[in-house]
Structure formats: structure tokens, C-alpha cells
Design an enzyme around this catalytic site. Structure first.
Site, PDB file in Angstrom:
ATOM      1  N   CYS A   1       0.886  -1.153   0.000  1.00  0.00           N
ATOM      2  CA  CYS A   1       0.000   0.000   0.000  1.00  0.00           C
ATOM      3  C   CYS A   1       0.929   1.209   0.000  1.00  0.00           C
ATOM      4  CB  CYS A   1      -0.825  -0.035   1.273  1.00  0.00           C
ATOM      5  SG  CYS A   1      -1.957   1.328   1.392  1.00  0.00           S
TER       6      CYS A   1
ATOM      7  N   HIS B   1       4.264   1.932   2.000  1.00  0.00           N
ATOM      8  CA  HIS B   1       4.303   1.923   3.457  1.00  0.00           C
ATOM      9  C   HIS B   1       3.842   0.620   4.096  1.00  0.00           C
ATOM     10  CE1 HIS B   1       0.667   4.754   2.806  1.00  0.00           C
ATOM     11  NE2 HIS B   1       0.219   3.549   2.897  1.00  0.00           N
ATOM     12  N   ASN B   2       3.781  -0.448   3.303  1.00  0.00           N
ATOM     13  CA  ASN B   2       3.532  -1.779   3.877  1.00  0.00           C
ATOM     14  C   ASN B   2       4.422  -2.765   3.150  1.00  0.00           C
ATOM     15  OD1 ASN B   2       1.502  -0.897   5.539  1.00  0.00           O
ATOM     16  ND2 ASN B   2      -0.138  -2.031   4.556  1.00  0.00           N
TER      17      ASN B   2
ATOM     18  N   THR C   1      -5.970  12.568   6.502  1.00  0.00           N
ATOM     19  CA  THR C   1      -7.296  11.981   6.524  1.00  0.00           C
ATOM     20  C   THR C   1      -8.155  12.756   5.545  1.00  0.00           C
ATOM     21  OG1 THR C   1      -6.852  12.235   8.834  1.00  0.00           O
ATOM     22  CG2 THR C   1      -8.807  11.026   8.260  1.00  0.00           C
ATOM     23  N   MET C   2      -9.222  12.124   5.089  1.00  0.00           N
ATOM     24  CA  MET C   2     -10.156  12.777   4.196  1.00  0.00           C
ATOM     25  C   MET C   2     -10.517  14.176   4.717  1.00  0.00           C
ATOM     26  SD  MET C   2     -13.759  11.125   3.182  1.00  0.00           S
ATOM     27  CE  MET C   2     -14.396  11.245   4.840  1.00  0.00           C
TER      28      MET C   2
ATOM     29  N   HIS D   1       3.571   7.306   8.297  1.00  0.00           N
ATOM     30  CA  HIS D   1       2.957   7.106   6.979  1.00  0.00           C
ATOM     31  C   HIS D   1       1.649   7.862   6.819  1.00  0.00           C
ATOM     32  CE1 HIS D   1      -0.032   4.540   8.766  1.00  0.00           C
ATOM     33  NE2 HIS D   1      -0.521   4.198   7.591  1.00  0.00           N
TER      34      HIS D   1
ATOM     35  N   GLY E   1      -2.997   7.750  11.160  1.00  0.00           N
ATOM     36  CA  GLY E   1      -3.115   6.682  12.154  1.00  0.00           C
ATOM     37  C   GLY E   1      -4.466   6.739  12.832  1.00  0.00           C
TER      38      GLY E   1
END
Lengths: 247, 506
Positions: free
Chosen positions: B123, B354-355, B405-406, B429, B432
Site C-alpha cells: 500500500c 508503506h507496507n 485523513t479525508m 505514513h 493513524g
């Protein structure tokens, strides 16, 4: 540079030697004589030991300079540099064998010079003797016209000249569009040059920039190759009928 | 898990600097190394509250608190340095999201754990720049959002508009972004500005189950659901003028596009398959962990190697996915402004993962060592002059794209030397989570969320509005807190801040 030499000689606090302080200077000189140069017998070093008595010490130092055959130099910094080099030389002569491995690197630098010679020789196809005095004089003259710094090996200098001609003066370079945009200031990067010695900081930045430049050239070549391949293989398609928005 | 009263637990935690806490050995059983986490005062309160709640008698179920998870990871075989929690850490499967850990490749007992990578393998976030300004885009914002929404299918069960057959997929899994390049979906320069150059070389599609491929095929070129999104953003603040100019960001108001997506169902299936295999391997090799969710296998075992090869294929899938969406975004913009993507200067600034777990060389205790670095909810942030970052960013450090965030803001950071030394070149990233998905659904009304976005002038297109409250800013930690903590701790440096003007969501 002074710091590096002090470090090489094993001075306990190379970073702290400050030139502004005469007393500091005096104690460094004494340390060098005591530990490294040993020109005098221990008793004769008495005058130099008078660090807290400037008058006595200066007297002793004047004699010491004469005894070391130091040429007359202008600043304290130059004097220290000279004495340090002298100490390094003595240290080296004590046991040249110990440094033999380092010599091998110089050898490779020499063979590098030889390679350059062969390379240039082959370009001229043996028609010109590159060691000819007239040839050497020509290279030196050309170099001075183009402001190329002096190098003992005139063939290396010739390479530098060739590079400048290629990048600045060749017809291709002259016809090139000037680079537009805001230049990135030399010292504004986030990179840290580890040394806090300005004499090393600048050359390191320059070397890194040269490295980045050659990497950029490589990357541009790669991109050009990819584009050339894309001209043959690319065929992007979309089909909106396939699309489906989920819930 | 050891259950102790909260005050006893606190004895194992020590604040070592303004922004860093140490987790001492003994906090959880068998810790091989210490743990640590980075927080500021607000995030610190969230962290400790979470721990406190889990210490209440009778608290069972759900994930372990983040601090405990960091400590459990510190007990895995072969871990070196510290088990590190980034400021955006929150509980996840096995590893907390926002936990990074490195394992010594030369230690035969070292492990690889799918829980340390996460289910959405690779991701990541990609940022495209344009030469447009807010004034060019504001009047056509709604149409542009709709156009993006039409081009990039979103939501659970969405299907992509790039035609692909099974053979294309096999090739894409092996080649990653090189496949997109060969087919002409992306530009040569895109590859240059992508972590790992958009291709993991050890990918082996043969190690991926049929089921994963079946799930993945129709989903290529789709955004997905959950926290994934595509956003049109404008530059709101520039902190580091020179680094920003290296990225082609000259002034406030410049328009950029951020795409946050991963490997969709494909990566999820790869991770699920691996977990089954690893449980067997653990029994065989007698690997003990503190938490059943920390299923793992020795790096050199068959299971470990198979997972790494399949994970690499999933990573390639994600890059092809983001590349396809890059292509579609460029199309949408070009149509809207009646020009070409070239003329809009729509270059990829950078693409971060980031994963993921990657083999990297790091200096540990003064010696260079080959490590398998797990980053889950953590972004690589390499310093200037690192050989693995693009030549264009050699002077600035690697760009780190932090999606907010949105409806809030996003950041671009750069990697630092200090981060390289302290956190194996890793940083945060995103925001959270602060509330679980279920909790957000209970506490927040989706209509309110949409209205609020409308009020602050953000155009939104969303496939499943009823799930939108899961992604409401209230459900997350404040991304600015997270980024400021990373900046203050020195593990990365703030460069640019962006705010959204249009959002496409699943």
C-alpha cells in the site's frame, strides 16, 4: 588540513588546537618536539618548555626555527604547517616499510597515468610523440589559456582540456539550449558534509555534485532507451465498458 | 500476555527525550531488544490511555495496545536495534500499524512475518504534480472530480477499465512498473521517481496462489475502498523552499494529485495464504512468539522465501495498479483542460510504499549489516546521498509522502541522516487511526461528514457513502501532530503541506 596532520601524528586533541592563541601554539610546538621531532636532547628543550613565560619561550622558539632550518615564513599558521609536515616526514622515514601498503595506491594512480598515456598515444596513432617537448609546451599553453590548473602530468591536463572543450566549446555544446529555471544553491541542500573543516567541506560538495551530474547523465540515457523501446512496444488501451464502480 | 496493574506497567516505560519513549526489556516476555516509540504530548496521552484501558480488569478481546505490540515484536528471533513505533502507531494484526523492525539476514534464526508487512502489501502513496494553480481548477472542480471518478473505478467490488488477461497479469506480477512502461501506460521518468524503481526483482508469480490471481485480475487499475483515495490537492505551505523546488513545487496554490492505494484483494490473499503456511513452519521449527498473530517463518526456510517472492509479486501488482491510475488521472486532466499530460507537466514527484519488507544495508553498532526491514504503516525515509534514492533527490533526501485523513491536509517530508541512524531510515505514513472502524460507524453520522466537507469547499465523489464515517477526520489522529513529532524528533524534515479540494473515495 592541519587537523588531519595532527590526527595522523596522534595528537591527543587535534580538534582543539586553535591558532589564535599563542600559548596553545607554543604547547603544540613543544608537543611536536617532545614526541615526534626530537631535534634537541631533553635538557636543551628547557627554553621551549617555558610556555607560561612568553619572552623566554619566543627566544627559544626563534633558535629552534633556525636549528630546524625552517625557511622564513609569514604567519604562525604557515609555520605550524611546515613543522607538521616536517614531523610527518620524520615519522614516515622512521619506518617506511609500515606505509608500503599505502604506496600501492600511489602505484595505481601512476598506472592510471600510464593508461592515460597509452590512451592518448593510441588516439594519435603513434604519429605524435606525446613526450615531445613541443607537444608538452603546447598542452601547457592550451591549459593556461583555458584556466586549467597545473598538473605535473601533462597528459592528465590534456584530458581536462578535452573535457572543457567537449562540454563548453564544441559545436554541439554551443548550440545547446541554455538551462532554464532557478538554480539550486550550492549549499542549500539537506545534506550534511561530515567534516567541519571548510577546507574539506567545499571539495567534498564539489565531488558530490560531479557524482550527481554523472548519475544524471546515466539516468537520462536509461530514460532515452526506455522511450526508444516504448516507441515499438507501447499500445495503451482502455475500455470503459469493463469499468464497474463498487458499492 | 502479562497482566499487571497500569502503574506497574509504567515502570517499564521511560521518556528518554521530548519525543521518544523507551520500552524496557521485561515489559513483555522474552524481549531480545528494547522497544521505543515517538510521540508528542497529545499522542503520548492517546498511547498511554490505550495501555491503561487494556489494564482494566476484565478487558478482553480486540487488539493488544500498540505499546504491547511493539514489545512483542521485540521478542521475535533475529531482531536487531530496536522495535520502533512511529507517531501514527495504532493496533493492527500482530504488528501494530506504524511499527518497523529489522531482522539480521545473516542470522539463520531470523524471521520474516506477514503481520509485519500487513494485508495490503505495498500500500502506498504517489504524488503527481501539475503546472496548474488553484484558480485554474476551482471553477471546474466538480467536473474534474466527476471525470476522475469516471476514470478510476472505486469501492468494494469495483473493476478496472484497462483490459487485461491472465497472461498480462503474470507478466505484470513479474515486471512491476516495467510492464506499465512496456505497454505505454506511464512515462520513463515515472520509474525513476518510484521507490525500488517500481519493480521488486525477486518477484515470482509461481509462488502466488490461483485464488489470489483470480481476485487480483479484475481489480487492477482500481482504487479500492477503506482508507484509499485519490485527491486533488493544492500546495498550502512550503517549509523547505529548495527541496520543494527540486520536486517541481514552486509556489503556494500549485495543484497536485495524490493517489493512495495498494494491491487490493491480491495482496490480501497472498498474506492470508502465507499465514497458513507459516503456522505450520512455526510448529516444525519450534518458533515461539508472544502473540499468535505474529506468525512468522525463518527467512531462509522454504515458507519464508516463498512468502518474500509472493510478497514481491504483490508489491509489483500495487505499482502497476498505481501506474494505471496515474495513466487514468493524466487522461482525465488532459480531457478536462483540452491539452496533453505533457503540457500539464504531470510528472510523478515520488511514489512511496508503506507496507513492505525489504532487504537493505544499514550500519548497526558501527558495522554494515544486511537486514530484512519490515515497515508496516511506516515509510522509508532515506537521507541525502543514499544510493537507493533518485538522482534528483540526492541533495534533498528522499521525499516522504504522508497522506492525511479525508478533508484534512497531507504532507511531503524528506529523509534525514538522523532518521537513518535512529529508525533505519523510516518515518510515519499517515494520520493513524484513533477510533476503530466499528466505533466510528457507531459514533459518527455519514451525512454530517459529507456536509462538513461540502462546507469547507471540498468536492467529494464516494462509492459507498454509508462507510464514509469510518474515514472521517474524527476517527483519526491529527496528521499535523504526527508530522510535527517526526520533524521535531529529527527522523524526517517537513517540506510541503497540501490541502485537498476534491476527493475520490471507495
Amino acid at each position: 588540513m592541519l587537523k588531519l596532520k595532527l590526527e595522523a601524528l596522534g595528537h591527543p586533541t587535534p580538534a582543539d588546537v586553535s591558532l589564535s592563541n599563542r600559548k596553545e601554539f607554543a604547547s603544540t610546538i613543544l608537543w611536536l618536539e617532545d614526541q615526534k621531532i626530537r631535534l634537541y636532547t631533553i635538557e636543551d628543550r628547557e627554553k621551549l618548555r617555558n610556555i607560561d613565560n612568553p619572552k623566554m619561550w619566543e627566544e627559544g622558539y626563534l633558535k629552534y626555527k633556525a636549528d630546524l632550518n625552517m625557511p622564513s615564513l609569514e604567519s604562525q599558521q604557515e609555520e605550524l604547517a611546515w613543522i607538521l609536515s616536517h614531523a610527518v616526514r620524520l615519522e614516515f622515514l622512521d619506518d617506511p616499510e609500515q606505509f608500503a601498503s599505502i604506496n600501492s595506491k600511489q602505484n595505481s594512480a601512476q598506472t592510471n597515468g600510464k593508461q592515460t598515456q597509452q590512451k592518448i598515444q593510441s588516439i594519435f596513432d603513434g604519429k605524435i610523440n606525446v613526450q615531445d617537448k613541443a607537444f608538452i609546451d603546447g598542452v601547457r599553453l592550451l591549459a593556461s589559456k583555458l584556466n586549467v590548473p597545473h598538473h605535473p602530468n601533462h597528459l592528465l591536463q590534456l584530458e581536462a582540456v578535452a573535457r572543457i572543450v567537449h562540454e563548453r566549446l564544441s559545436p554541439a555544446a554551443r548550440g545547446r539550449q541554455p538551462i532554464v529555471g532557478t538554480p539550486f544553491p550550492f549549499d542549500k541542500g539537506n545534506d550534511i558534509v561530515s567534516s567541519n573543516d571548510p577546507a574539506l567541506d567545499l571539495p567534498m560538495r564539489i565531488l558530490r555534485l560531479l557524482q550527481i551530474q554523472s548519475l544524471r547523465q546515466l539516468q537520462t540515457h536509461i530514460n532515452e532507451t526506455i522511450v526508444a523501446v516504448q516507441n515499438i512496444t507501447a499500445n495503451p488501451k482502455t475500455d470503459t465498458k469493463l469499468g464497474k464502480v463498487g458499492r | 500476555m502479562v497482566v499487571r496493574p497500569y502503574n506497574d506497567e509504567l515502570k517499564y516505560l521511560e521518556k528518554i527525550s521530548d519525543h521518544c519513549w523507551r520500552i524496557k526489556k521485561g515489559f513483555q516476555p522474552n524481549m531480545n531488544v528494547e522497544g521505543c516509540f515517538y510521540v508528542n504530548s497529545r499522542l503520548e496521552r492517546l498511547m498511554l490511555e490505550e495501555l491503561k484501558n487494556s489494564c482494566r480488569p476484565g478487558a478482553v478481546g480486540g487488539f493488544l495496545p500498540g505499546v504491547k505490540q511493539i514489545a512483542n515484536v521485540a521478542a521475535l528471533p533475529g531482531i536487531v536495534g530496536r522495535s520502533i513505533g512511529l507517531p501514527d502507531i495504532h493496533s493492527g494484526y500482530g504488528f501494530a500499524i506504524g511499527n518497523m523492525a529489522a531482522f539480521d539476514m545473516d542470522d539463520p534464526l531470523s524471521v520474516v512475518s506477514p503481520g509485519g508487512v500487513g494485508f495490503d502489501i505495498n500500500c502506498g502513496v504517489r504524488l503527481l504534480r501539475t503546472n496548474l494553480y488553484e484558480r485554474d481548477v476551482q471553477p471546474v472542480k466538480e467536473q474534474l472530480a466527476q471525470s476522475l471518478f469516471d476514470h478510476i473505478p472505486v469501492g468494494v467490488g469495483s473493476k478496472g477499465i484497462i483490459p487485461m488477461n491472465a497472461r498480462d497479469l503474470e507478466e505484470a506480477l513479474e515486471m512491476g512498473m516495467d510492464w506499465s512502461l512496456r505497454e505505454g501506460y506511464v512515462w520513463a521518468e515515472d520509474k525513476e521517481h518510484c521507490e525500488e524503481y517500481g519493480r521488486m526483482l525477486n518477484a515470482d508469480p509461481a509462488k502466488v496462489s490461483m485464488r489470489a490471481k483470480k481476485r487480483g485480475l479484475p481489480q487492477l487499475g482500481t482504487l479500492g475502498a477503506g482508507n484509499h483515495y485519490a485527491e486533488i490537492q493544492v500546495v498550502d505551505e512550503i517549509y523547505d523552499k529548495w527541496s520543494a523546488s527540486k520536486m517541481g513545487i514552486e509556489e503556494k496554490g500549485q495543484v497536485v494529485v495524490m493517489i493512495h492505494s495498494g494491491s487490493r484483494g491480491f495482496g490480501h490473499q497472498v498474506a492470508t495464504d502465507a499465514l497458513v503456511q507459516m503456522e505450520k513452519a512455526m510448529k516444525r521449527d519450534k518458533i515461539e512468539t508472544n502473540d499468535r498473530q505474529l506468525a512468522c517463518a525463518r527467512i531462509n526456510s522454504v515458507e519464508g522465501q516463498d512468502y518474500l517472492k509472493a510478497m514481491a509479486a504483490a508489491a509489483n501488482f500495487a505499482w502497476v495498479n498505481r501506474s494505471s491510475m496515474t495513466f487514468l488521472t493524466r487522461q482525465a486532466f488532459a480531457k478536462m483542460f483540452n491539452t496533453t499530460p505533457d503540457d500539464l507537466d504531470m510528472h510523478v514527484i515520488y511514489d512511496v510504499s508503506h507496507n513492505i519488507a525489504k532487504v537493505e544495508n544499514h550500519i548497526v553498532d558501527g558495522k554494515e549489516r544486511k537486514l530484512l526491514v519490515h515497515r508496516k504503516g511506516s515509510t522509508r525515509a532515506f537521507p541525502p546521498h543514499h544510493p537507493l534514492i533518485p538522482v534528483d533527490y540526492q541533495l534533498t533526501g528522499q521525499p516522504v509522502l504522508v497522506g492525511g485523513t479525508m478533508g484534512t491536509c497531507s504532507y511531503v517530508l524528506t529523509g534525514t541522516e538522523q532518521g537513518m541512524q535512529e529508525t533505519f531510515g523510516s518515518t510515519c505514513h499517515g494520520a493513524g487511526r484513533a477510533l476503530s472502524r466499528a466505533k466510528s460507524r457507531r459514533n459518527i453520522d455519514y451525512k454530517e461528514v459529507l456536509e462538513k466537507l461540502d462546507q469547507i469547499g471540498i468536492a467529494i465523489r464516494v462509492a459507498s457513502p454509508k462507510l464514509v464515517m469510518e474515514e472521517a477526520p474524527e476517527s483519526y489522529k491529527d496528521v499535523t501532530d504526527v508530522v510535527d513529532t517526526c520533524h521535531a524528533a529529527g527522523i524526517s524534515k517537513k517540506c510541503i503541506k497540501m490541502r485537498p479540494i476534491a476527493v475520490i473515495k471507495g
